[in-house]
Design a protein around this motif. Structure first.
Motif, PDB file in Angstrom:
ATOM      1  N   LEU A 496     -17.929  47.819  32.661  1.00  0.00           N
ATOM      2  CA  LEU A 496     -19.517  48.320  32.597  1.00  0.00           C
ATOM      3  C   LEU A 496     -20.305  47.789  32.856  1.00  0.00           C
ATOM      4  O   LEU A 496     -20.414  46.779  32.392  1.00  0.00           O
ATOM      5  CB  LEU A 496     -19.876  49.051  31.255  1.00  0.00           C
ATOM      6  CG  LEU A 496     -20.963  49.828  31.153  1.00  0.00           C
ATOM      7  CD1 LEU A 496     -20.643  51.875  30.339  1.00  0.00           C
ATOM      8  CD2 LEU A 496     -21.977  49.328  30.714  1.00  0.00           C
ATOM      9  N   SER A 497     -21.104  48.358  34.531  1.00  0.00           N
ATOM     10  CA  SER A 497     -22.503  47.731  35.262  1.00  0.00           C
ATOM     11  C   SER A 497     -23.601  49.144  34.641  1.00  0.00           C
ATOM     12  O   SER A 497     -23.222  49.904  34.459  1.00  0.00           O
ATOM     13  CB  SER A 497     -21.795  46.842  35.885  1.00  0.00           C
ATOM     14  OG  SER A 497     -21.871  47.722  36.819  1.00  0.00           O
ATOM     15  N   LEU A 498     -24.824  48.292  35.567  1.00  0.00           N
ATOM     16  CA  LEU A 498     -25.679  49.080  35.240  1.00  0.00           C
ATOM     17  C   LEU A 498     -25.117  50.339  36.494  1.00  0.00           C
ATOM     18  O   LEU A 498     -26.167  50.891  37.136  1.00  0.00           O
ATOM     19  CB  LEU A 498     -26.761  48.283  35.869  1.00  0.00           C
ATOM     20  CG  LEU A 498     -27.531  47.569  34.811  1.00  0.00           C
ATOM     21  CD1 LEU A 498     -28.917  47.073  35.556  1.00  0.00           C
ATOM     22  CD2 LEU A 498     -28.518  48.971  33.800  1.00  0.00           C
ATOM     23  N   CYS A 499     -24.215  49.850  37.162  1.00  0.00           N
ATOM     24  CA  CYS A 499     -23.861  50.857  38.484  1.00  0.00           C
ATOM     25  C   CYS A 499     -22.897  52.065  37.607  1.00  0.00           C
ATOM     26  O   CYS A 499     -23.059  53.209  37.702  1.00  0.00           O
ATOM     27  CB  CYS A 499     -22.605  50.636  39.339  1.00  0.00           C
ATOM     28  SG  CYS A 499     -22.768  48.460  40.414  1.00  0.00           S
ATOM     29  N   HIS A 500     -23.359  52.463  36.475  1.00  0.00           N
ATOM     30  CA  HIS A 500     -21.973  53.458  35.675  1.00  0.00           C
ATOM     31  C   HIS A 500     -23.223  53.898  34.654  1.00  0.00           C
ATOM     32  O   HIS A 500     -23.294  55.591  34.793  1.00  0.00           O
ATOM     33  CB  HIS A 500     -20.948  52.654  34.542  1.00  0.00           C
ATOM     34  CG  HIS A 500     -19.844  52.325  35.763  1.00  0.00           C
ATOM     35  ND1 HIS A 500     -19.860  50.553  35.664  1.00  0.00           N
ATOM     36  CD2 HIS A 500     -18.788  52.562  35.710  1.00  0.00           C
ATOM     37  CE1 HIS A 500     -18.986  50.349  36.202  1.00  0.00           C
ATOM     38  NE2 HIS A 500     -18.091  51.263  36.283  1.00  0.00           N
ATOM     39  N   SER A 501     -24.182  53.521  34.093  1.00  0.00           N
ATOM     40  CA  SER A 501     -25.291  53.442  33.131  1.00  0.00           C
ATOM     41  C   SER A 501     -25.853  53.397  33.107  1.00  0.00           C
ATOM     42  O   SER A 501     -25.878  51.257  33.133  1.00  0.00           O
ATOM     43  CB  SER A 501     -24.044  54.349  31.823  1.00  0.00           C
ATOM     44  OG  SER A 501     -23.109  53.568  31.524  1.00  0.00           O
ATOM     45  N   MET A 502     -27.040  53.366  32.241  1.00  0.00           N
ATOM     46  CA  MET A 502     -28.255  52.728  31.713  1.00  0.00           C
ATOM     47  C   MET A 502     -27.966  51.714  30.565  1.00  0.00           C
ATOM     48  O   MET A 502     -26.512  52.012  29.887  1.00  0.00           O
ATOM     49  CB  MET A 502     -29.747  53.452  30.563  1.00  0.00           C
ATOM     50  CG  MET A 502     -29.103  53.977  29.501  1.00  0.00           C
ATOM     51  SD  MET A 502     -30.844  54.456  28.991  1.00  0.00           S
ATOM     52  CE  MET A 502     -31.745  53.547  28.723  1.00  0.00           C
ATOM     53  N   ILE A 503     -28.182  50.000  30.721  1.00  0.00           N
ATOM     54  CA  ILE A 503     -27.686  49.508  29.425  1.00  0.00           C
ATOM     55  C   ILE A 503     -28.611  48.290  28.345  1.00  0.00           C
ATOM     56  O   ILE A 503     -30.526  47.985  28.971  1.00  0.00           O
ATOM     57  CB  ILE A 503     -27.398  47.612  30.358  1.00  0.00           C
ATOM     58  CG1 ILE A 503     -25.597  48.162  30.569  1.00  0.00           C
ATOM     59  CG2 ILE A 503     -26.927  46.985  29.436  1.00  0.00           C
ATOM     60  CD1 ILE A 503     -25.250  47.425  31.337  1.00  0.00           C
ATOM     61  N   ALA A 504     -29.454  49.806  27.636  1.00  0.00           N
ATOM     62  CA  ALA A 504     -30.398  49.783  26.727  1.00  0.00           C
ATOM     63  C   ALA A 504     -30.793  48.849  25.781  1.00  0.00           C
ATOM     64  O   ALA A 504     -30.807  49.054  24.379  1.00  0.00           O
ATOM     65  CB  ALA A 504     -30.407  51.046  26.598  1.00  0.00           C
ATOM     66  N   LEU A 505     -30.300  47.359  26.246  1.00  0.00           N
ATOM     67  CA  LEU A 505     -30.579  46.320  25.566  1.00  0.00           C
ATOM     68  C   LEU A 505     -32.311  45.600  24.711  1.00  0.00           C
ATOM     69  O   LEU A 505     -32.208  44.976  25.635  1.00  0.00           O
ATOM     70  CB  LEU A 505     -29.484  44.801  26.779  1.00  0.00           C
ATOM     71  CG  LEU A 505     -28.326  45.390  25.842  1.00  0.00           C
ATOM     72  CD1 LEU A 505     -27.818  45.177  27.322  1.00  0.00           C
ATOM     73  CD2 LEU A 505     -27.474  44.561  25.036  1.00  0.00           C
ATOM     74  N   GLY A 506     -32.260  45.755  23.905  1.00  0.00           N
ATOM     75  CA  GLY A 506     -33.414  45.190  23.102  1.00  0.00           C
ATOM     76  C   GLY A 506     -33.228  44.076  23.688  1.00  0.00           C
ATOM     77  O   GLY A 506     -32.380  42.726  23.116  1.00  0.00           O
ATOM     78  N   SER A 507     -34.761  43.583  24.349  1.00  0.00           N
ATOM     79  CA  SER A 507     -35.308  42.303  24.223  1.00  0.00           C
ATOM     80  C   SER A 507     -34.169  41.710  25.851  1.00  0.00           C
ATOM     81  O   SER A 507     -34.151  40.639  25.635  1.00  0.00           O
ATOM     82  CB  SER A 507     -35.041  40.873  23.339  1.00  0.00           C
ATOM     83  OG  SER A 507     -35.395  39.902  23.042  1.00  0.00           O
TER      84      SER A 507
END
Length: 960
Positions: A496-507
């Motif tokens: 899974l990458s940003l091509c698929h969906s948001m990656i809402a990782l804090g920091s």
């Protein structure tokens, strides 16, 4: 109808996702009338900038690329024979297009969530396997930052493992590359390690030494037999590190077979462009007995919940977040993308192909050496692989002029010239070099012919490799482009990458890495430049550096930047070493206390310890803010010895602390300096700055705020900005003169670190302009507060500012769910079934999720993610009420793979639809996790960090 002929599309409208109608809808939810009203409620007025950023007007994408192409043309792409650890290479087109230029590979996050990272984990395991095979060692990690810092990590690992605690001396071969020696000096200084530089042939090791390091082949190109030296070292309990050339090891006896304890180097010549210094993946291999001490990440084999083959990052609990100031390394970022490329390069060529490349390079070097001998030159080498040295005496200037006229760069050191050949060298190149050298000697034309006799290796028989390598099928299968393409795509589909969906990782600030920002990185005018090329050939790079330095200085409010640190944690370390140099220059050698808040990122105390500082922890209040009273007491208590405060702003808890100026003032009044961790800079740009809050130095994560992609765990860049009084201490370099009078030694192998990816941040700033960058910050804060408003009724938000607002991220408290059996990791794994990567898990507070949306996500994506978390909260409620079983429920069994959901048997108390398609939008576009929940402890009990036998992939009982 009138037409607007002056319209020009603004890049910021492509980068910042929420449109006017989305903005208004989000503001309505927040109960404010404008974004500016929200900012006033969020960012303390006393730290707000009084003037807008003074940056050039934003360029369009077309105009930027046109202008940059003109800048790039100022770089002269000469044929490089400089060597010294950097070599031209050929990136196979199938790898260039489908990995290096593919957002499906470069926008991934570090594979902490293994179930949706199996593709890159396998690619990294391939890299580790190649390194283990070629070096002859037992275990390898998944890459380090560069060759010089890998050597420094090896030195410090030897130091940490020493049995004789009084041993403080480290032998350094005089034939080590100078940039590596420079970094060793940097790392040795805080610990009082004495570097003894000498000749391994004559030097006698004794009990005061804990380690030694040699180069293979040596810096002069000679291939030495170090067997006796290694034996002598081991008799004195001295461990031996070898800096090895990976390509040469296809022909040379691997160091693991003649006594090396650690082998390091770079995989750059495995298809990675020189890029004026990087990024390149270093490697680190050692003996199995040292696996608990090896720095960086290790990919290991384990099983999943269904007893199937699976991969994950191994031994994670020994990283900085656990060991903090006791950590033996502060490494946080790797060079995953480049290691992946190098692993694919090895798989594409295979053992036979790599050997052919090495043999051709070696054979052409012999041809050149014999040709120059015939022309009357004295070649100094007897045994060599790809590099020869000559003493030109009074002919050096003439040779240099002729080479420049023919667009050729050699390596010059006084009258000694070094010529290093590589994969791109042809027979025609050898003919041209021979012609040039013959012309300078004014010898007869018939004597200038290239040697065409029988080419026999000059490597001594005792050092010729006889052992096999790269025997695993992965290196013996994918040799046609079609096979390689399918293999790359098969692995990409598991991630899974940003091509698929948001990656809402804090920091971690996983934001848009725009295509226009990425395009110039692979231009030959940037990619094919050696980092030690003459200054008058790299004006294009200097233009980019100078502009980026100026722009980042404006953004931070500082006087100058060092672009050398090539990772965030390395930026931390560099900043602290600059502060250390400042104190020592003033005679304050005793100032070695670093105050660090208890909430700090784990690399903070680790970096401080590496800089020779003693850590004093400052308490946090219940609301997450720094306890100013405790800080003041400890600053006064340690005033005589106070070196610095390490502070993250906005705080690690996602809050703009109102007392930050007072905090900085307290430190300054007690003689210390303020280091600001720039991890959360995405909430500052254009609104406030490190200088505005009172900091003296900060590092910037260019792979966060300034859009360099995360690359599946690297590359990163961590340049530092400093106030005027610290400028003179910024890092220098042993080869390229970027030194101030009081510069500390180098922190990276190349003078500008991973220079080629600095272009990405240069592009981002140029395309956004001052107002665009400020808007990006505003919308990052808007998006975060909108998500907070949607989620706080379902998940308590731990910390917020004076007006109830968060900065650019928030912490969702999941600890209460534990009382009925649901852990935060269950939520993280269940999110995969909804098509999302989990936010940051259990940092900075155990049992929580830290969420950061960035400005690049549109409202509908924020809503999709919120809907998923809300649906999961409803599932937790069903567990709580008994509607779902406490053991057999979708959270505990997550993630659900396609094979499980479509299998003949289904024994769970909930439906297949609930498992795989829990919300309607999931059915429209389903991302399937490649494996079930991985078993971390299983893999750690029996660590396997190389590709297992092929039967293991299909026979689960091999692991069960």
């Amino acid at each position: 109808m009138s037409l607007n002929i002056h319209y020009q599309e603004d890049f910021k409208d492509r980068h910042i996702a929420p449109k006017a109608e989305d903005r208004d809808a989000m503001l309505a939810v927040l109960g404010v009338s404008s974004v500016e009203e929200l900012i006033e409620q969020t960012v303390p007025q006393k730290i707000r900038l009084k003037q807008p950023l003074n940056l050039p007007k934003a360029k369009s994408e077309k105009d930027y690329l046109t202008t940059l192409k003109q800048t790039a043309s100022l770089n002269k792409v000469f044929k490089s024979y400089i060597g010294q650890g950097y070599y031209d290479t050929i990136t196979p087109g199938v790898i260039l297009r489908n990995v290096m230029e593919n957002p499906g590979w470069y926008t991934q996050y570090t594979p902490y969530q293994a179930e949706i990272a199996q593709g890159r984990l396998q690619a990294l395991l391939n890299f580790q396997t190649a390194v283990i095979d070629l070096t002859g060692m037992e275990i390898a990690n998944a890459s380090l930052l560069d060759e010089g810092t890998a050597a420094a990590e090896a030195m410090f690992m030897q130091y940490s493992l020493r049995k004789n605690q009084s041993a403080k001396k480290f032998f350094v071969s005089r034939l080590l590359f100078p940039q590596t020696v420079d970094i060793l000096k940097t790392r040795a200084n805080p610990f009082g390690i004495e570097l003894v530089i000498g000749d391994h042939l004559t030097f006698g090791l004794h009990d005061e030494f804990f380690g030694a390091i040699v180069q293979y082949p040596a810096g002069n190109g000679e291939v030495y037999d170090y067997t006796a030296f290694a034996q002598q070292a081991h008799e004195k309990n001295v461990k031996v590190t070898v800096v090895a050339d990976l390509l040469s090891l296809t022909l040379l006896t691997p160091p693991g077979e003649w006594g090396a304890d650690i082998v390091v180097g770079t995989s750059q010549r495995f298809g990675i462009p020189m890029g004026f210094g990087g990024p390149h993946a270093a490697f680190f291999a050692t003996k199995d007995e040292y696996k608990r001490s090896i720095p960086g990440r290790i990919i290991g084999v384990t099983i999943d919940s269904n007893n199937n083959y699976a991969l994950r990052m191994a031994l994670q609990t020994r990283e900085q977040h656990i060991r903090r100031d006791k950590a033996t390394s502060n490494i946080c970022t790797a060079q995953a993308l480049l290691a992946i490329m190098a692993g694919f390069y090895a798989a594409y060529h295979g053992p036979k192909g790599l050997k052919l490349i090495a043999e051709r390079t070696h054979g052409l070097t012999i041809t050149l050496a014999e040709s120059l001998k015939n022309a009357g030159y004295n070649v100094l080498n007897k045994a060599y692989f790809d590099t020869i040295q000559l003493d030109l005496h009074d002919l050096v200037d003439s040779i240099k002029r002729e080479c420049i006229d023919n667009e050729i760069n050699l390596h010059y050191n006084g009258s000694i010239v070094t010529i290093a050949l590589d994969e791109t060298t042809s027979f025609e190149d050898v003919k041209l070099l021979t012609k040039i050298f013959s012309k300078v000697k004014a010898i007869a034309a018939n004597a200038a012919e290239v040697f065409e006799g029988n080419i026999v290796t000059v490597i001594p028989e005792s050092l010729q490799r006889t052992s096999e390598y790269l025997t695993h099928p992965v290196f013996n299968t994918h040799h046609s482009e079609h096979e390689m393409l399918r293999y790359i795509k098969s692995l990409e589909s598991k991630d899974l990458s940003l091509c698929h969906s948001m990656i809402a990782l804090g920091s971690c600030t996983m934001k848009l890495n725009a295509t226009t920002e990425m395009i110039p990185v692979t231009w030959p005018e940037f990619g094919k430049i050696h980092p030690f090329a003459p200054a008058d050939q790299v004006s294009g790079y200097y233009t980019v550096f100078n502009e980026l330095d100026k722009w980042l200085s404006e953004i931070t409010g500082f006087a100058a930047m060092s672009l050398q640190p090539n990772a965030g944690a390395q930026g931390e370390y560099t900043g602290l070493m600059v502060i250390r140099a400042y104190h020592q220059d003033r005679g304050d050698h005793h100032r070695n206390i670093a105050l660090i808040p208890s909430s700090a990122h784990g690399t903070n105390p680790a970096s401080a310890a590496m800089a020779g500082m003693k850590i004093v922890v400052v308490k946090s209040l219940e609301n997450g803010n720094i306890d100013v009273e405790d800080l003041n007491a400890k600053a006064e208590l340690h005033a005589e010895n106070l070196s610095c405060l390490m502070v993250t702003y906005p705080s690690t808890h996602g809050v703009f602390e109102e007392s930050i100026i007072d905090i900085c003032t307290i430190i300054h009044e007690n003689g210390g300096q303020v280091y600001m961790d720039g991890a959360n800079m995405n909430a500052q740009v254009g609104l406030t700055s490190p200088a505005a809050i009172g900091a003296d130095v900060c590092h910037l994560n260019l792979h966060k705020t300034f859009c360099i992609p995360h690359g599946g765990g690297g590359p990163g860049m961590g340049p530092i900005g400093v106030a005027k009084h610290l400028v003179q201490y910024l890092p220098g370099h042993a080869v390229v003169d970027i030194n101030n009078k009081k510069s500390i030694h180098a922190v990276s192998s190349a003078p500008w670190g991973s220079a080629s990816i600095l272009i990405i941040s240069h592009a981002y700033i140029a395309l956004m302009g001052g107002e665009g960058l400020t808007d990006a910050t505003r919308y990052a804060i808007l998006n975060a507060n909108y998500m907070k408003a949607r989620l706080e009724a379902y998940y308590p938000v731990l910390y917020s500012g004076a007006n109830g607002r968060c900065a650019h991220e928030m912490i969702l408290d999941c600890r209460a769910f534990k009382s009925y059996g649901i852990e935060v990791v269950d939520i993280a794994k269940r999110l995969m079934d909804y098509g999302f990567h989990a936010p940051t898990v259990s940092f900075p507070v155990a049992g929580t999720l830290m969420v950061e949306p960035t400005e690049s996500e549109p409202k509908h994506e924020l809503d999709r993610f919120c809907d998923a978390l809300i649906a999961i909260r409803n599932e937790i409620t069903e567990v709580e009420t008994g509607a779902l079983d406490k053991v057999d429920n979708p959270l505990k069994n997550a993630p659900h793979t396609a094979s499980i959901v479509t299998g003949d048997e289904w024994s769970h108390s909930y439906s297949r639809k609930t498992a795989a398609f829990p919300l309607p939008y999931v059915a429209a576009y389903k991302f399937w996790p490649a494996v079930g929940r991985v078993n971390d402890s299983f893999g750690d009990r029996s660590l396997i960090c190389a590709c297992p036998p092929i039967e293991s992939y299909s026979e689960s009982e091999t692991f069960a």
